[in-house]
Design an enzyme around this catalytic site. Structure first.
Site, mmCIF file in Angstrom:
data_model
loop_
_atom_site.group_PDB
_atom_site.id
_atom_site.type_symbol
_atom_site.label_atom_id
_atom_site.label_comp_id
_atom_site.label_asym_id
_atom_site.label_seq_id
_atom_site.Cartn_x
_atom_site.Cartn_y
_atom_site.Cartn_z
ATOM 1 N N ARG A 57 0.853 -1.204 0.000
ATOM 2 C CA ARG A 57 0.000 0.000 0.000
ATOM 3 C C ARG A 57 0.886 1.249 0.000
ATOM 4 N NH1 ARG A 57 -2.191 1.508 4.574
ATOM 5 N NH2 ARG A 57 -2.840 -0.573 5.193
ATOM 6 N N TYR A 109 -14.520 16.974 -16.646
ATOM 7 C CA TYR A 109 -14.995 15.618 -16.471
ATOM 8 C C TYR A 109 -16.106 15.571 -15.411
ATOM 9 C CZ TYR A 109 -14.888 10.646 -15.593
ATOM 10 O OH TYR A 109 -15.240 9.346 -15.434
ATOM 11 N N ASP A 181 -5.512 19.057 -14.831
ATOM 12 C CA ASP A 181 -5.847 17.711 -15.281
ATOM 13 C C ASP A 181 -5.360 17.611 -16.725
ATOM 14 O OD1 ASP A 181 -7.054 15.413 -16.333
ATOM 15 O OD2 ASP A 181 -8.829 15.592 -15.061
ATOM 16 N N LYS A 206 -6.691 6.582 -19.599
ATOM 17 C CA LYS A 206 -6.920 7.100 -20.949
ATOM 18 C C LYS A 206 -5.656 6.949 -21.815
ATOM 19 C CE LYS A 206 -10.779 7.998 -18.896
ATOM 20 N NZ LYS A 206 -11.134 9.305 -18.339
HETATM 21 C C1 LIG Z 1 -11.652 9.723 -17.052
HETATM 22 C C2 LIG Z 1 -11.234 11.032 -16.533
HETATM 23 C C3 LIG Z 1 -11.064 11.241 -15.163
HETATM 24 C C4 LIG Z 1 -11.336 10.152 -14.140
HETATM 25 O O1 LIG Z 1 -10.422 9.118 -14.249
HETATM 26 P P1 LIG Z 1 -10.764 7.574 -13.866
HETATM 27 O O2 LIG Z 1 -9.494 6.881 -14.208
HETATM 28 O O3 LIG Z 1 -11.931 7.168 -14.710
HETATM 29 O O4 LIG Z 1 -11.075 7.565 -12.425
HETATM 30 C C5 LIG Z 1 -10.629 12.481 -14.746
HETATM 31 N N1 LIG Z 1 -10.377 13.471 -15.627
HETATM 32 C C6 LIG Z 1 -10.556 13.305 -16.954
HETATM 33 C C7 LIG Z 1 -10.266 14.425 -17.876
HETATM 34 C C8 LIG Z 1 -10.982 12.089 -17.449
HETATM 35 O O5 LIG Z 1 -11.168 11.931 -18.763
#
Ligand SMILES: *Cc1c(COP(=O)(O)O)cnc(C)c1O
Length: 396
Positions: A57, A109, A181, A206
């Protein structure tokens, strides 16, 4: 001794780093692929002596290789890997105190909106949702208790671009931090830390992973005090990335450069084709020279990415297109090798209240494409065939 690329004064390019990672190879056996250290715990040689690994962890060798590689790609000193992007974003919010105010990009998001508004809103945090691509609005939203700006650039799904450097300067004036982000462009096309951001977050699910086969999330940063706090949060809350998922993400990242380049070329071709289509009203793609923030994109990124949003003229086309595409897959998510089509209204952005969603431009005619790396002529043929099944007035 662990050899890392960082020791070199003039390190290799991003293309090389994505393939080779932080370590030259696994030091004990020479394994080319980082082993999956599928171990929850680690033996201590003697009292008060550790191999550097105690319990997974807190730290795990496979995850560590991934974290160090991501730190290099983001031009940061540190990176932390989480079980998902939301796990990473959630850890960042815990750096703040009740009473703090954050300014957040208005179209972002939907899961981030839900986390901030529905959960942290209850605990005394406040958020202002602002079109951060408009600097005057951003400045106007600033309050004495504003401690952070959280942006997505390009934004999702409207593809608005925010000036990272100006945001950093603005929030640093009052001792707060800028969080970016960077999921939509990946470190291959954009490095917010080098533009003054304090923390970068990713949904590694992604582009970084790129194969739609695992979830992951990251925070990259350079401040050591912040890093220690985040490590404590990560270890305490336990939303850490498993060794196997860390390995899958490392493997996916090896091809980040070629995937990003090919997907971007495909996206430009498809966006240009969509723009000419009589059933399409408007196409949002940061790579169009007439995109309102094209010059800013050219200044702060190395590429436009492969996300496209578009309005069809007639909302009745939406269900037909989603049903009739066959090569293109109707599914949530983005950034994988497969081209996906998403209906943000009911999928990624369903958590956002209607009035706010509409103000941001997410309506019943908006579709989003995450362009993959297939042959672009096949993708265009698939879209053309789906549009051909739509009937009724085509508009002018
Ligand atoms: C998918 C996404 C998230 C969340 O990520 P997860 O891996 O699905 O928890 C946050 N920000 C953006 C821009 C995303 O496309």
């Amino acid at each position: 001794m662990e050899k890392t690329y960082r020791e070199k004064p003039h390190g290799p390019s991003l293309d090389t780093l994505t393939v080779r990672g932080a370590s030259l190879s696994e030091p004990h056996t020479g394994a080319i692929s980082t082993p999956i250290y599928q171990s929850s715990t680690f033996r201590h040689p003697e009292l008060f002596v550790s191999t550097g690994f105690d319990y997974s962890r807190g730290n795990n060798p496979t995850r560590k290789e991934l974290e160090q590689t991501l730190a290099l790609l983001e031009q940061g000193r540190y990176a932390l890997a989480f079980a998902s992007g939301m796990g990473a974003i959630s850890a960042i919010i815990k750096l703040y105190q009740p009473g703090d105010h954050l300014i957040v990009s208005e179209d972002l998001y939907g899961g981030t909106y839900r986390l901030f508004n529905e959960y942290y809103g209850r605990y005394g945090f406040s958020f202002s949702w602002v079109d951060t691509s408009d600097f005057a609005r951003l400045e106007a939203a600033l309050r004495p208790e504003t401690k952070g700006i959280f942006i997505e650039t390009p934004s999702n799904p409207m593809m608005k671009v925010t000036d990272i450097q100006r945001c950093a300067e603005l929030i640093h004036c009052q001792g707060g931090s800028l969080i970016v982000d960077n999921t939509l462009l990946s470190p291959y096309f954009q490095n917010p830390l080098s533009l003054g951001a304090d923390m970068v977050v990713h949904s590694g699910t992604k582009y970084l992973n790129g194969h739609n086969d695992t979830l992951s999330g990251f925070i990259a940063l350079s401040d050591s005090a912040l890093e220690s706090s985040l490590r404590e949060i990560q270890k305490s809350e336990g939303a850490t990335l498993s060794p196997f998922d860390a390995w899958l993400t490392l493997r996916g990242m090896k091809t980040l450069a070629v995937r990003m380049q090919k997907a971007e070329r495909n996206a430009l071709g498809i966006a240009t084709w969509l723009r000419e289509h009589p059933r399409v009203e408007r196409v949002f793609f940061t790579g169009f020279p007439d995109h309102p923030q094209y010059a800013l994109s050219c200044a702060q990124t190395r590429g436009f990415g492969s996300m496209i949003s578009f309005y069809v003229k007639d909302p009745k086309d939406v269900p037909v297109l989603l049903k009739e595409v066959s090569l293109i897959l109707f599914a949530e998510s983005l950034g994988g090798v497969e081209t996906l089509i998403t209906y943000p209204l009911v999928q990624t952005h369903s958590a956002i209240p209607e009035a706010m969603r509409l103000a941001a431009g997410v309506n019943d005619r908006l579709l989003r494409l995450s362009v993959g790396i297939e042959d672009p002529s096949d993708l265009i043929a698939d879209l053309a065939a789906a549009f051909a099944r739509c009937s009724g007035e085509q508009g002018s």
